[in-house]
Design an enzyme around this catalytic site. Structure first.
Site, PDB file in Angstrom:
ATOM      1  N   ASP A 262       0.788  -1.065   0.029  1.00  0.00           N
ATOM      2  CA  ASP A 262      -0.032  -0.054  -0.003  1.00  0.00           C
ATOM      3  C   ASP A 262       0.744   1.412   0.021  1.00  0.00           C
ATOM      4  OD1 ASP A 262      -2.136   1.735  -0.083  1.00  0.00           O
ATOM      5  OD2 ASP A 262      -2.897   0.873   1.802  1.00  0.00           O
TER       6      ASP A 262
HETATM    7  C1  NOJ Z   1      -4.130   3.997   0.263  1.00  0.00           C
HETATM    8  C2  NOJ Z   1      -5.025   3.395   0.440  1.00  0.00           C
HETATM    9  O1  NOJ Z   1      -4.845   2.617   1.769  1.00  0.00           O
HETATM   10  C3  NOJ Z   1      -5.235   2.416  -0.443  1.00  0.00           C
HETATM   11  O2  NOJ Z   1      -6.661   1.738  -0.372  1.00  0.00           O
HETATM   12  C4  NOJ Z   1      -5.197   2.871  -1.917  1.00  0.00           C
HETATM   13  O3  NOJ Z   1      -5.584   1.950  -2.858  1.00  0.00           O
HETATM   14  C5  NOJ Z   1      -3.911   3.756  -2.050  1.00  0.00           C
HETATM   15  N1  NOJ Z   1      -3.776   4.652  -1.052  1.00  0.00           N
HETATM   16  C6  NOJ Z   1      -3.744   4.121  -3.403  1.00  0.00           C
HETATM   17  O4  NOJ Z   1      -4.468   5.229  -3.640  1.00  0.00           O
END
Ligand code: NOJ
Length: 736
Positions: A262
């Site tokens: 993530d």
């Molecule tokens: C952080 C988030 O936790 C995740 O769900 C998301 O896909 C990513 N950022 C990318 O934006």
């Protein structure tokens, strides 16, 4: 490209090029629009690695994608195309209801169609991978990301996980689908105290039984990508958890797709206190099984040295790069680097009337009727009614994670109702929230924006007086209240789940008029409504309903559609009851055991929810009779046949969600008081009777022990069938 060509490509790549394939950067690195949903920090990545980066985050729109793709391919020694990944969470331009809403439809087939539409739109605009579905099970409504979840039940979440993945990936061969990247592996939804990015601590039995099944379902459904979680699980950051990513996900479940971290989560393992520096973090994440580093400098700045000084076997990098190249090759990017995107498709496939109709239907099925005293609903257009509240004439119905949608494409509640009552008088009554200091504390709103959101005392008083004035002349008040967009979604955790004071004041003032009040709530989570429920006659809980929200709400209000939504999360009476979920273990002293002090409750509130999981009303009601099983004792390799009779003796045609639960009465690890194992959504005409059938096999009766082993134990099981989370019929069966 054939497999052997992929291998020779890999062989001919330099170490730097290989590492580049494992780096994902956002639009700002490629001089295009930046849509970063995360901390904005200087990453300190060299221009050389920016040129070699193998994928982009949230760069969308055919022209943008083409620009970045052309430039990157030109820059790279082997002209390898980039992958474009984006948060297409519940729609791209046509926005569907938030996932917590659409799970309330209990209609996986419709959700599959919705995800096909989202994939069609996003692929036209250059997206190739959706960071979806988000399938974290959640027990705590304080967590803002409950908005993106399917609620508190692992079986239901798994069911939707499968159909969301099918919907996204169905049309990949025609380049009109998206690769599904399920997230966040694992158990992000169990953050302590519902506080965003907090730690997760779970017994193995709880983890395997309640949190892992949806991810396993995603693997079984063929999802090609997985994203790690930002959190630690039992002390280990998920992004560096070899047991989780390699032993469970890859080896035990057979996942052979690509794993991405993530946003910055590889770098954050240093802050977690699990790695010393970039190099250590790079080693631990790659070694655990993470292929792509999303938006952090760690792989760019750490991997090369690890290989050159012999700490990391190059084969580890080769494996990861091969998975990325394979994904690109599976999509045919080497032949067509824009995948399904074109300006023509982009012009013709976004927000079409067919997609809008689907969004409306899903919104209609998602909305939950929580209360309907004296059949206050449906309304007749002949009633003398007014529309009040900050959501009356407001297009912000998409919710936080609809980052590519626009509120200008959204039908407001006023517009929806005007189709039935063209001249309905309307007033705002109050703001959504009036606490400027809270808004300032959020850190992302300018003073100007806050001023626009919070009216002056004088103006607010005037708004209230106007609302009262027009309401006095009416018989029925449709009152629209709820949460602001920023209050739910990522980083939207909060401790108080009640409506804000100013909204409660508006309800109180209007309730003094003695009129019929229909409360419409727009929200991204279950709110604690006990302090307002008696002040109103009916409540329609509408979530953030998406592009067609206003039309869907109006269709339900005026009875064109009979509400059929059923909650997928328990609704607390008061905030401090959280975490709150139906499939909890039994206490030795349940609240209904005895009167008095020494039972499991709070001294100032009951233990049970205001509205339980599975609850929801319709116009008219259905009676459940004659729950029958075909045998009372059955063996592990046989099936139990269950039937239940439904009678709709009301004047309304209706749709019923028939829910089937079990309770394993005695087990090596104590089992939940109730656990959903199946459901059927059935239609009944008025006065119709229907027999609903289920089959139960022993693999639906297993549980996990504290070593993560799946077990099936002989003994007694309650079979519970019903609706509304309240009316249940029970019978008992013995497994030999
Ligand atoms: C952080 C988030 O936790 C995740 O769900 C998301 O896909 C990513 N950022 C990318 O934006």
């Amino acid at each position: 490209m054939e497999d052997n060509q992929l291998y020779s490509l890999l062989d001919s790549m330099s170490l730097k090029e290989k590492i580049g394939q494992l780096i994902q950067l956002s639009g700002d690195f490629f001089s295009t629009a930046n849509l970063s949903i995360g901390p904005v920090e200087k990453l300190g990545i060299s221009p050389e690695f920016v040129k070699l980066a193998g994928s982009a985050l949230n760069v969308v729109g055919f022209e943008n994608v083409k620009h970045v793709q052309d430039k990157q391919m030109e820059n790279q020694p082997h002209h390898i195309p980039m992958l474009f990944m984006s948060d297409v969470i519940y729609g791209y331009k046509t926005i569907f209801p938030i996932p917590l809403g659409f799970s309330s439809s209990w209609n996986p087939h419709l959700v599959e169609k919705a995800f096909e539409c989202a994939a069609d739109e996003a692929s036209a605009s250059g997206v190739q991978v959706a960071f979806a579905p988000m399938i974290d099970v959640v027990h705590d409504a304080r967590w803002g990301r409950v908005l993106e979840s399917l609620g508190e039940d692992p079986f239901l979440t798994s069911t939707f996980a499968k159909t969301m993945i099918k919907g996204l990936q169905n049309n990949l061969p025609d380049k009109k689908g998206l690769v599904a990247c399920f997230k966040h592996f694992a158990a992000y939804g169990a953050v302590e105290g519902g506080r965003e990015y907090n730690s997760v601590d779970l017994s193995l039995s709880n983890l395997f039984q309640n949190y892992l099944p949806p991810y396993k379902a995603a693997v079984d459904a063929g999802a090609k990508m997985a994203m790690t979680s930002l959190t630690t699980l039992n002390g280990i950051p998920s992004t560096a958890d070899k047991w989780l990513l390699t032993d469970i996900l890859r080896k035990r479940w057979g996942f052979d797709g690509t794993i991405i971290s993530d946003y910055a989560s590889i770098q954050e393992i240093i802050r977690h206190g699990f790695a010393e520096d970039n190099e250590d973090a790079a080693f631990k994440a790659l070694n655990a099984g993470v292929d792509i580093d999303m938006k952090s400098p760690v792989y760019a700045n750490g991997l090369e040295k690890l290989v050159t000084n012999g700490k990391l076997d190059i084969e580890k990098i080769n494996d990861a790069v091969l998975r990325v190249l394979r994904l690109k090759n599976d999509l045919g990017l080497f032949e067509n680097p824009y995948f399904g995107a074109s300006s023509t498709r982009e012009k013709t496939s976004l927000l079409t009337s067919r997609k809008r109709a689907l969004s409306r239907r899903l919104a209609e099925e998602s909305i939950v009727l929580l209360k309907n005293k004296n059949n206050a609903l449906p309304l007749s257009t002949e009633e003398n009614m007014v529309l009040i509240g900050p959501y009356a004439d407001n297009h912000a119905l998409n919710g936080m994670w609809a980052i590519h949608g626009s509120k200008t494409d959204t039908v407001s509640i006023l517009q929806g109702i005007q189709k039935f009552v063209p001249n309905i008088p309307t007033e705002k009554g109050t703001d959504l929230r009036r606490d400027s200091s809270l808004l300032a504390g959020l850190g992302f709103l300018s003073e100007q924006e806050i001023k626009r959101m919070v009216s002056s005392e004088k103006e607010n008083h005037h708004n209230l007086m106007q609302a009262i004035k027009i309401s006095q002349k009416s018989d029925t008040i449709i009152l629209t209240l709820g949460e602001e967009t920023y209050e739910a979604g990522e980083a939207g955790s909060k401790t108080n789940l009640e409506l804000p004071e100013n909204q409660i004041h508006l309800i109180n003032e209007l309730s003094k008029l003695g009129k019929k009040i229909i409360l419409i709530i727009i929200a991204g989570r279950p709110l604690a409504l006990e302090n307002v429920v008696d002040k109103v006659d009916a409540i329609l809980y509408c979530w953030f309903p998406g592009s067609e929200g206003g039309n869907a709400i109006a269709n339900l209000l005026f009875g064109c559609i009979n509400p059929s939504g059923r909650l997928t999360m328990s609704f607390p009476r008061v905030s401090a009851q959280e975490p709150l979920y139906y499939n909890h273990l039994a206490t030795g002293r349940p609240q209904d055991l005895a009167k008095g002090r020494f039972v499991s409750k709070y001294i100032d509130a009951p233990a049970n929810p205001l509205y339980p999981f599975g609850y929801g009303l319709s116009y008219g009601s259905v009676n459940y009779l004659n729950l029958k099983i075909d045998k009372e004792v059955f063996s592990k390799d046989s099936t139990i046949h269950v039937t239940v009779k439904l009678i709709n003796d009301s004047d309304f045609d209706t749709t019923e969600v028939v829910q089937l639960y079990i309770h394993d009465k005695v087990a090596e690890i104590t089992q939940p008081v109730q656990r959903l194992i199946d459901f059927k959504k059935v239609e009944l005409k008025h006065d119709q009777e229907l027999t609903v059938h289920f089959n139960i096999s022993s693999n639906q009766l297993t549980f996990f022990d504290n070593r993560g082993n799946e077990k099936l134990e002989s003994g007694l099981f309650d079979i519970i069938c019903g609706t509304n989370g309240k009316q249940h019929l029970t019978t008992t069966v013995r497994l030999k």
